[in-house]
Scaffold this active site. Structure first.
Site, PDB file in Angstrom:
ATOM      1  N   TYR A  16     -12.168 -12.984   4.604  1.00  0.00           N
ATOM      2  CA  TYR A  16     -11.327 -13.182   3.601  1.00  0.00           C
ATOM      3  C   TYR A  16     -12.499 -14.040   2.551  1.00  0.00           C
ATOM      4  O   TYR A  16     -12.239 -13.726   1.434  1.00  0.00           O
ATOM      5  CB  TYR A  16     -10.297 -14.144   3.686  1.00  0.00           C
ATOM      6  CG  TYR A  16      -9.115 -13.588   4.232  1.00  0.00           C
ATOM      7  CD1 TYR A  16      -8.778 -13.399   6.014  1.00  0.00           C
ATOM      8  CD2 TYR A  16      -8.110 -12.907   3.617  1.00  0.00           C
ATOM      9  CE1 TYR A  16      -8.019 -12.639   6.236  1.00  0.00           C
ATOM     10  CE2 TYR A  16      -6.962 -12.343   4.111  1.00  0.00           C
ATOM     11  CZ  TYR A  16      -6.735 -12.317   5.235  1.00  0.00           C
ATOM     12  OH  TYR A  16      -5.855 -11.516   5.662  1.00  0.00           O
ATOM     13  N   ASN A  48      -0.510  -8.049  -4.150  1.00  0.00           N
ATOM     14  CA  ASN A  48      -1.979  -8.176  -4.350  1.00  0.00           C
ATOM     15  C   ASN A  48      -2.435  -9.780  -3.823  1.00  0.00           C
ATOM     16  O   ASN A  48      -1.598 -10.566  -4.381  1.00  0.00           O
ATOM     17  CB  ASN A  48      -2.857  -7.900  -5.446  1.00  0.00           C
ATOM     18  CG  ASN A  48      -2.494  -6.191  -5.545  1.00  0.00           C
ATOM     19  OD1 ASN A  48      -2.276  -5.647  -4.307  1.00  0.00           O
ATOM     20  ND2 ASN A  48      -2.584  -5.654  -6.683  1.00  0.00           N
ATOM     21  N   HIS A  78       2.632 -11.681  -1.259  1.00  0.00           N
ATOM     22  CA  HIS A  78       1.825 -11.884  -0.041  1.00  0.00           C
ATOM     23  C   HIS A  78       0.800 -13.056  -0.143  1.00  0.00           C
ATOM     24  O   HIS A  78      -0.188 -12.761   0.538  1.00  0.00           O
ATOM     25  CB  HIS A  78       1.061 -10.366   0.354  1.00  0.00           C
ATOM     26  CG  HIS A  78       2.417  -9.553   0.732  1.00  0.00           C
ATOM     27  ND1 HIS A  78       1.959  -8.036   0.446  1.00  0.00           N
ATOM     28  CD2 HIS A  78       3.469  -9.620   1.072  1.00  0.00           C
ATOM     29  CE1 HIS A  78       3.096  -7.437   0.937  1.00  0.00           C
ATOM     30  NE2 HIS A  78       3.893  -8.175   1.266  1.00  0.00           N
ATOM     31  N   CYS A  93      -1.949 -28.497   9.193  1.00  0.00           N
ATOM     32  CA  CYS A  93      -0.739 -29.304   8.638  1.00  0.00           C
ATOM     33  C   CYS A  93      -0.669 -28.768   7.385  1.00  0.00           C
ATOM     34  O   CYS A  93       0.482 -29.196   6.460  1.00  0.00           O
ATOM     35  CB  CYS A  93      -1.591 -30.691   8.430  1.00  0.00           C
ATOM     36  SG  CYS A  93      -2.698 -30.985   6.973  1.00  0.00           S
ATOM     37  N   CYS A 104      -9.889 -29.121   7.346  1.00  0.00           N
ATOM     38  CA  CYS A 104      -8.906 -30.006   6.512  1.00  0.00           C
ATOM     39  C   CYS A 104      -9.487 -31.467   6.567  1.00  0.00           C
ATOM     40  O   CYS A 104      -9.904 -32.075   7.723  1.00  0.00           O
ATOM     41  CB  CYS A 104      -7.815 -29.960   7.294  1.00  0.00           C
ATOM     42  SG  CYS A 104      -6.320 -31.213   6.589  1.00  0.00           S
ATOM     43  N   GLY A 117       0.696   1.462  -7.955  1.00  0.00           N
ATOM     44  CA  GLY A 117      -0.399   1.431  -6.733  1.00  0.00           C
ATOM     45  C   GLY A 117      -0.200   0.843  -5.371  1.00  0.00           C
ATOM     46  O   GLY A 117      -0.981  -0.143  -5.106  1.00  0.00           O
ATOM     47  N   PRO A 150      -1.826   7.935  -7.777  1.00  0.00           N
ATOM     48  CA  PRO A 150      -2.228   9.355  -7.727  1.00  0.00           C
ATOM     49  C   PRO A 150      -1.916  10.045  -6.521  1.00  0.00           C
ATOM     50  O   PRO A 150      -1.970  11.466  -6.644  1.00  0.00           O
ATOM     51  CB  PRO A 150      -3.947   8.999  -7.588  1.00  0.00           C
ATOM     52  CG  PRO A 150      -3.957   7.699  -7.447  1.00  0.00           C
ATOM     53  CD  PRO A 150      -2.764   6.910  -7.654  1.00  0.00           C
ATOM     54  N   ALA A 177      -3.528   3.896 -12.519  1.00  0.00           N
ATOM     55  CA  ALA A 177      -3.124   2.632 -13.185  1.00  0.00           C
ATOM     56  C   ALA A 177      -3.722   2.616 -14.494  1.00  0.00           C
ATOM     57  O   ALA A 177      -3.228   2.350 -15.478  1.00  0.00           O
ATOM     58  CB  ALA A 177      -2.926   1.598 -12.332  1.00  0.00           C
TER      59      ALA A 177
HETATM   60  N1  APR Z   1      -3.999   3.645  -9.583  1.00  0.00           N
HETATM   61  C1  APR Z   1      -2.916   3.612  -8.867  1.00  0.00           C
HETATM   62  N2  APR Z   1      -2.641   3.649  -7.506  1.00  0.00           N
HETATM   63  C2  APR Z   1      -3.781   3.922  -6.784  1.00  0.00           C
HETATM   64  C3  APR Z   1      -5.007   3.907  -7.307  1.00  0.00           C
HETATM   65  C4  APR Z   1      -4.957   3.671  -8.810  1.00  0.00           C
HETATM   66  N3  APR Z   1      -6.392   3.912  -9.354  1.00  0.00           N
HETATM   67  N4  APR Z   1      -6.043   3.936  -6.084  1.00  0.00           N
HETATM   68  C5  APR Z   1      -5.168   3.931  -5.220  1.00  0.00           C
HETATM   69  N5  APR Z   1      -3.864   3.825  -5.551  1.00  0.00           N
HETATM   70  C6  APR Z   1      -2.678   3.951  -4.558  1.00  0.00           C
HETATM   71  C7  APR Z   1      -3.014   4.817  -3.404  1.00  0.00           C
HETATM   72  O1  APR Z   1      -2.475   6.150  -3.452  1.00  0.00           O
HETATM   73  C8  APR Z   1      -1.823   3.991  -2.422  1.00  0.00           C
HETATM   74  O2  APR Z   1      -0.556   4.546  -2.332  1.00  0.00           O
HETATM   75  O3  APR Z   1      -2.513   2.602  -4.178  1.00  0.00           O
HETATM   76  C9  APR Z   1      -1.629   2.473  -2.826  1.00  0.00           C
HETATM   77  C10 APR Z   1      -2.524   1.567  -2.118  1.00  0.00           C
HETATM   78  O4  APR Z   1      -1.875   1.450  -0.737  1.00  0.00           O
HETATM   79  P1  APR Z   1      -2.276   0.252   0.144  1.00  0.00           P
HETATM   80  O5  APR Z   1      -3.599   0.326   0.609  1.00  0.00           O
HETATM   81  O6  APR Z   1      -1.212   0.608   1.314  1.00  0.00           O
HETATM   82  O7  APR Z   1      -1.847  -1.140  -0.510  1.00  0.00           O
HETATM   83  P2  APR Z   1      -0.363  -1.503  -0.737  1.00  0.00           P
HETATM   84  O8  APR Z   1       0.742  -0.736  -0.958  1.00  0.00           O
HETATM   85  O9  APR Z   1      -0.521  -2.766  -1.962  1.00  0.00           O
HETATM   86  O10 APR Z   1      -0.171  -2.351   0.935  1.00  0.00           O
HETATM   87  C11 APR Z   1       0.896  -3.198   0.804  1.00  0.00           C
HETATM   88  O11 APR Z   1       0.260  -3.971   2.830  1.00  0.00           O
HETATM   89  O12 APR Z   1      -1.161  -4.364   4.069  1.00  0.00           O
HETATM   90  C12 APR Z   1      -0.267  -4.713   3.563  1.00  0.00           C
HETATM   91  O13 APR Z   1      -0.278  -7.203   2.769  1.00  0.00           O
HETATM   92  C13 APR Z   1      -0.869  -5.764   2.608  1.00  0.00           C
HETATM   93  O14 APR Z   1      -0.105  -6.225   0.130  1.00  0.00           O
HETATM   94  C14 APR Z   1      -0.471  -5.201   1.343  1.00  0.00           C
HETATM   95  C15 APR Z   1       0.719  -4.510   1.587  1.00  0.00           C
END
Ligand code: APR
Length: 255
Positions: A67, A102, A119, A130, A155, A195, A222, A239
């Site tokens: 992290y 995100n 999240h 705590c 902590c 995204g 995409p 995006a």
């Molecule tokens: N613009 C738009 N979308 C995009 C781009 C871009 N430039 N590049 C990649 N993507 C898309 C991919 O096609 C995919 O569908 O972004 C998406 C990312 O998917 P994940 O990696 O699964 O991320 P996310 O959907 O945010 O995951 C959701 O799952 O793992 C947990 O807590 C974590 O918040 C996360 C949640």
């Protein structure tokens, strides 16, 4: 880039727009999307295991190191054109609710306020024992490119280990954040899903709720996702390219 007239008209008359974002929103800022976040030291680990209370209990230094490495990536990154376009859209509409999966702060650094972090956030660590908030020291962590194990700080109040302020697999979302997100999804007239793979529940329910309540769902991605069949408009692309072009296609005052 041309857009469907109905889509532009819907945006023009929108009173309340929800923008719901996932890791793809930050991809053009150089932040690995969640499912391909396994690089360097963590290549051989499943992010879903690392992002869990069990993973943290099993190896606090491995998880905290991951992290801190991700936090370094975020603090070194800049918001991209997509983030800036979302912040611009918020200035043009009567009401915009921004909900993100995100854990970075790129929407805030683009000028959006009141961002609903479903999240959690990399920038709000707390004590694992705590739950008291922990304040990071100033500056950007200087983690090696390939990452490393890093013993978490403790902590000051109870000496418990500090954990990231993110919602891990197996943990509940913040009730307040979820309620706010659900309410916005139920009341909006346009819902952007940008995204996100739409794989993780309950977050993936939000566009479905919006569509069921009569909102127009616009997806920007995409690739294909589980939302394709429910979205009214599937804008295939990045995006950082589509959102600015969409803003250019709209007159300055949307509603
Ligand atoms: N613009 C738009 N979308 C995009 C781009 C871009 N430039 N590049 C990649 N993507 C898309 C991919 O096609 C995919 O569908 O972004 C998406 C990312 O998917 P994940 O990696 O699964 O991320 P996310 O959907 O945010 O995951 C959701 O799952 O793992 C947990 O807590 C974590 O918040 C996360 C949640």
């Amino acid at each position: 880039m041309d857009f469907n007239d109905d889509l532009l008209k819907t945006l023009l008359h929108a009173k309340h727009i929800v923008v719901f974002t996932g890791a793809g929103m930050s991809a053009e800022s150089g932040i690995a999307t969640f499912r391909d976040a396994g690089t360097g030291l963590w290549e051989q680990y499943d992010p879903c295991v690392l992002a869990s209370p069990q993973g943290y209990r099993a190896d606090k230094a491995l998880v905290w190191g991951w992290y801190e490495w991700r936090r370094m990536q975020v603090l070194r990154a800049e918001p991209n054109a997509g983030h800036l376009a979302v912040a611009e859209l918020a200035k043009r509409v009567e009401r915009l609710t921004l909900i993100t999966q995100n854990v970075d702060d790129l929407h805030e650094r683009s000028g959006n306020t009141d961002v609903v972090h479903l999240h959690g956030s990399l920038h709000s660590p707390r004590c694992f024992a705590c739950a008291r908030p922990y304040a990071f020291p100033d500056g950007i962590p200087n983690e090696p490119a390939g990452g490393r194990r890093l013993t978490p700080p403790h902590c000051q109040h109870c000496k418990g280990p500090i954990r990231p302020g993110v919602v891990w697999f197996g943990e509940m979302l913040s009730e307040a954040a979820w309620k706010q997100a659900e309410q916005a999804a139920s009341q909006c007239d346009v819902f952007f899903s940008i995204g996100t793979s739409s794989l993780v529940w309950p977050a993936a329910q939000l566009p479905v709720t919006a569509a069921a309540k009569g909102a127009t769902v616009i997806q920007i991605n995409p690739g294909a996702t589980a939302l394709d069949s429910k979205a009214h408009f599937n804008l295939r692309g990045k995006a950082g390219e589509i959102m600015p072009a969409l803003l250019d296609a709209l007159p300055l005052a949307v509603s």
